[in-house]
Design an enzyme around this catalytic site. Structure first.
Site, short mmCIF file in Angstrom:
data_model
loop_
_atom_site.label_atom_id
_atom_site.label_comp_id
_atom_site.label_asym_id
_atom_site.label_seq_id
_atom_site.Cartn_x
_atom_site.Cartn_y
_atom_site.Cartn_z
N ARG A 170 -32.26 37.77 40.97
CA ARG A 170 -31.25 36.81 41.42
C ARG A 170 -31.96 35.71 42.21
O ARG A 170 -32.86 36.02 43.01
CB ARG A 170 -30.18 37.47 42.30
CG ARG A 170 -29.13 38.27 41.55
CD ARG A 170 -28.22 37.39 40.65
NE ARG A 170 -27.26 38.17 39.90
CZ ARG A 170 -27.42 38.64 38.66
NH1 ARG A 170 -28.55 38.39 38.00
NH2 ARG A 170 -26.46 39.32 38.07
N ILE A 173 -34.28 48.52 35.62
CA ILE A 173 -35.16 47.44 35.12
C ILE A 173 -36.57 47.56 35.71
O ILE A 173 -37.57 47.45 35.00
CB ILE A 173 -34.54 46.05 35.43
CG1 ILE A 173 -33.20 45.91 34.69
CG2 ILE A 173 -35.50 44.93 35.03
CD1 ILE A 173 -32.39 44.67 35.06
N GLU A 204 -28.48 27.89 40.67
CA GLU A 204 -28.31 27.77 39.21
C GLU A 204 -26.86 27.56 38.77
O GLU A 204 -26.62 27.03 37.69
CB GLU A 204 -28.88 29.01 38.50
CG GLU A 204 -28.09 30.28 38.71
CD GLU A 204 -28.66 31.46 37.93
OE1 GLU A 204 -29.85 31.76 38.11
OE2 GLU A 204 -27.91 32.08 37.16
N HIS A 231 -31.97 31.80 32.99
CA HIS A 231 -31.21 33.05 33.01
C HIS A 231 -31.00 33.62 31.61
O HIS A 231 -29.87 33.84 31.17
CB HIS A 231 -29.86 32.83 33.72
CG HIS A 231 -29.38 34.08 34.40
ND1 HIS A 231 -28.80 34.08 35.66
CD2 HIS A 231 -29.39 35.38 34.00
CE1 HIS A 231 -28.47 35.32 36.00
NE2 HIS A 231 -28.82 36.12 35.00
#
Ligand code: NAD
Length: 331
Positions: A233, A155, A262, A294
């Site tokens: 995260r 990523i 979350e 998310h």
């Protein structure tokens, strides 16, 4: 393979069901989150399929093992929520979907960055209220700005390519440098990246070492007014330290797709409920904080890839073949 899929939403079913039909796996879908109180639902299933906010600590793994579960097929890349030592002790195979679409997450990170810098989230609401004034919407060019990328795996590299295309100067932090990134920018120390970056984007996994990577000390070293984007995260950032940094104007803007608390908040419509998390409410009160719940992974291509890889993992587990995406516990 008979598998119970926890925390499933209609979109999960829409992609997993057809893929399971082709691969010959029998899936049962429940919207319930996997935790100690709900682990009993897995009784009689040889495999559970879990997502990012399911609880897979030692207690849950112990219960799953007692109920006859032999494998855990994660339909996500991150596995910080799995107690691998416990899985190893109880002999459970754990597999994941390592790279479904790095582009989905990288593009979302850049989307958040642009929205925050150009104040698109504010402009959207303004125009809908017949207000076309520009004051308060002043942004800056991304071109020539320095962007720090923490974590240059799949990523981080995808984000680097996009940002290089924008004409940004790139700095990287990663214990495993990549040749491609060396050609796009420079690897530096964490402190140097903090000091020199106008914008920082996080793409490293959450590990005991990276927990609260952005704490009070890290925010104190930031270039004043720097922007921070986290699509990795939540617990990479100490939320109270971020709130202090925003109040002290050290942090110029914060974009989050993940939040350290979350679990039990995201992936549900809570619009008729009262928000009980005071820290999250404080975050939402800043006009230079932008939050998505998310959704960075949430593209058609990513869901297709998640379904296909999950089925491949289930087939290899069922046949007792080597599982290519197995996560091996390393003490
Ligand atoms: P990856 O394994 O390809 O790359 C992770 C990189 O981080 C590696 O190069 C590794 O060396 C580096 N790294 C590890 N610890 C580090 C540290 N302390 N500091 C700097 N670099 C460090 O993983 P990826 O596919 O690029 O995914 C990265 C993370 O993105 C995942 O761990 C996951 O938490 C997150 N993610 C989020 C979403 C979302 O929807 N928001 C979706 C997928 C993945």
């Amino acid at each position: 393979m008979r598998t119970i899929c926890f925390s499933t939403q209609p979109h999960d079913r829409a992609y997993l069901e057809p893929a399971a039909k082709v691969a010959g796996h029998e899936l049962t879908f429940v919207s319930t989150r996997l935790e100690a109180a709900t682990a009993k639902l897995a009784e009689g299933f040889p495999c559970v399929c879990a997502f990012v906010n399911d609880v897979l600590d030692a207690e849950v793994i112990d219960c799953l093992s007692e109920f006859g579960v032999k494998a855990i097929a994660l339909r996500c890349a991150g596995y910080n929520h799995v107690d691998l030592e416990a899985a190893d002790r109880f002999g459970l195979v754990v597999a994941r979907v390592p790279q479904y679409s790095p582009f989905a997450v990288a593009e979302h990170a850049v989307g958040l960055m642009l929205s925050l810098i150009r104040k698109i989230h504010k402009a959207y609401n303004r125009v809908r209220e017949n207000n076309y004034a520009l004051d308060g919407l002043l942004g800056f060019d991304m071109h020539s700005r320095t962007v720090g990328i923490i974590g240059t795996g799949a990523i981080g590299q995808a984000a680097a390519r996009i940002l290089y295309g924008f004409g940004c100067r790139l700095l990287f932090v990663d214990p495993t440098p990549q040749d491609e990134c060396r050609n796009l920018g420079a690897y530096v120390s964490f402190d140097e990246l903090l000091k020199r970056s106008d914008i920082i984007t996080l793409h490293c996994p959450l590990t005991p070492k990276s927990y609260h990577l952005f704490d009070q000390a890290a925010f104190a070293k930031l270039r004043p007014g720097a922007y921070l984007v986290n699509t990795s995260r939540g617990a990479l950032i100490d939320t109270s330290a971020a709130i202090q940094a925003l109040k002290g104007r050290r942090l110029g803007g914060l974009a989050l797709d993940v939040y350290e608390e979350e679990e039990g908040l995201f992936f549900q419509d809570r619009s008729s409920q009262i928000l009980e998390d005071d820290q999250f409410a404080r975050l939402l009160s800043f006009n230079n904080v932008l939050v998505t719940a998310h959704q960075a992974f949430f593209t058609h291509e990513a869901l297709e890839a998640i379904a296909a890889t999950t089925m491949r993992n289930l087939t290899q587990i069922e046949r007792g073949e080597p599982v290519a995406n197995r996560i091996v516990y390393r003490p």
